[in-house]
Design an enzyme around this catalytic site. Structure first.
Site, short mmCIF file in Angstrom:
data_model
loop_
_atom_site.label_atom_id
_atom_site.label_comp_id
_atom_site.label_asym_id
_atom_site.label_seq_id
_atom_site.Cartn_x
_atom_site.Cartn_y
_atom_site.Cartn_z
CD GLU A 63 -3.07 0.74 -0.06
OE1 GLU A 63 -2.68 1.38 -0.31
OE2 GLU A 63 -4.36 1.01 0.20
CG ASP A 76 -7.97 1.48 -2.16
OD1 ASP A 76 -7.48 1.96 -1.17
OD2 ASP A 76 -8.19 0.45 -2.09
#
Length: 278
Positions: free
Chosen positions: A15, A194
């Protein structure tokens, strides 16, 4: 565009990719690590962090800020590599904190989805401002799972992905760093945006986990490019020597990945149609 190639394989849950000083920086949530990646895909662990999620950005002097989301803390990495406390966010919202983005004045914006994911019941999220010379404060609320954020190069607009609302939302950044003028930057029907990044043509790349793709969208919602993938895309970043390398952080989503489960995480790259903004 050509098909993306695999640069890094075997991550638990990658991430928050950021390009800095000739390397890609990212977090592996499942391993509790902050990594750097070189041009050949070699990785180095530069920090270990307790308290998912783990997200990254930098202060104007180059020092890394790291969100230890479950602990409700923002940490600063010193030149010797030590992580020190920078801000305590627990008094603002008790739920985990998520994405962070910083501006040229040293302000950090950190968001919280507003509930305990994945098991908790949905509640609206918020954005906090952590100024360089004062206590943190909330500057926006009522967001449907706020996720990736990006600032325009002039620092005048903050764009945030609302994953549960299928849209990108924008705010004007005031002189005191507060957020005003909330508006829809792009409606994206059926999407779950996202992590995001902004390119030099003013378009936003966003990762989409359930739809297994990365999408480039213009203000207003027109899709300009789409990359279909075989697993969820959690975030995008632009970097490389000329700013045209698009980094895609992808994982086969499962709650087990948060605990270091099946290591299906990868970083994939390809050449983007426009370089990074700024």
């Amino acid at each position: 565009m050509t098909a993306p190639r695999v640069l890094v394989d075997g991550l638990a849950f990658g991430e928050s990719p950021r390009w800095h000083d000739g390397r890609l920086w990212l977090a592996d949530w499942g391993a509790g690590e902050v990594l750097t990646v070189d041009a050949d895909g070699g990785t180095e662990v530069v920090a270990r962090v307790d308290g998912l999620p783990i997200c990254l950005d930098r202060l104007p002097d180059g020092r890394l800020l790291v969100v230890a989301g479950g602990a409700g803390r923002l940490l600063r990495r010193e030149p010797d590599g030590v992580l020190t406390p920078y801000a305590d966010l627990r008094s603002l919202v008790a739920h985990p904190w998520n994405e962070v983005v910083t501006d040229a004045r040293g302000n950090a914006y950190v968001n919280t989805i507003g509930f305990d994911f994945p098991a908790g019941e949905f509640a609206p999220g918020a954005i906090a401002l952590v100024p360089p010379d004062g206590p943190p404060r909330l500057v926006a609320d009522g967001l449907a799972f706020p996720n990736g954020m990006a600032l325009t190069p002039d620092g005048g607009t903050l764009i945030v992905a609302e994953s549960y609302a299928a849209r990108l939302t924008a705010y004007d950044v005031a002189a005191d760093a507060s957020l005003t003028g909330r508006r829809v930057w792009a409606e994206i029907s059926g999407a779950a945006p996202d992590g995001i990044c902004l390119d030099a043509e003013g378009a936003v790349w966003y990762g989409d986990v359930p739809n297994r793709c990365a999408v480039r969208v213009a203000e207003g919602g027109r899709v300009r490019d789409r990359i279909d993938l075989d697993r969820g895309c959690f975030a995008c970043a632009l970097g490389g020597p000329d700013g045209r390398t698009l980094f895609l952080v992808v994982t086969e989503w499962s709650p087990r990945a948060l605990a270091g489960g099946p290591r299906t995480g990868q970083v994939r790259t390809l050449t983007a149609p426009a370089p990074a903004a700024g």
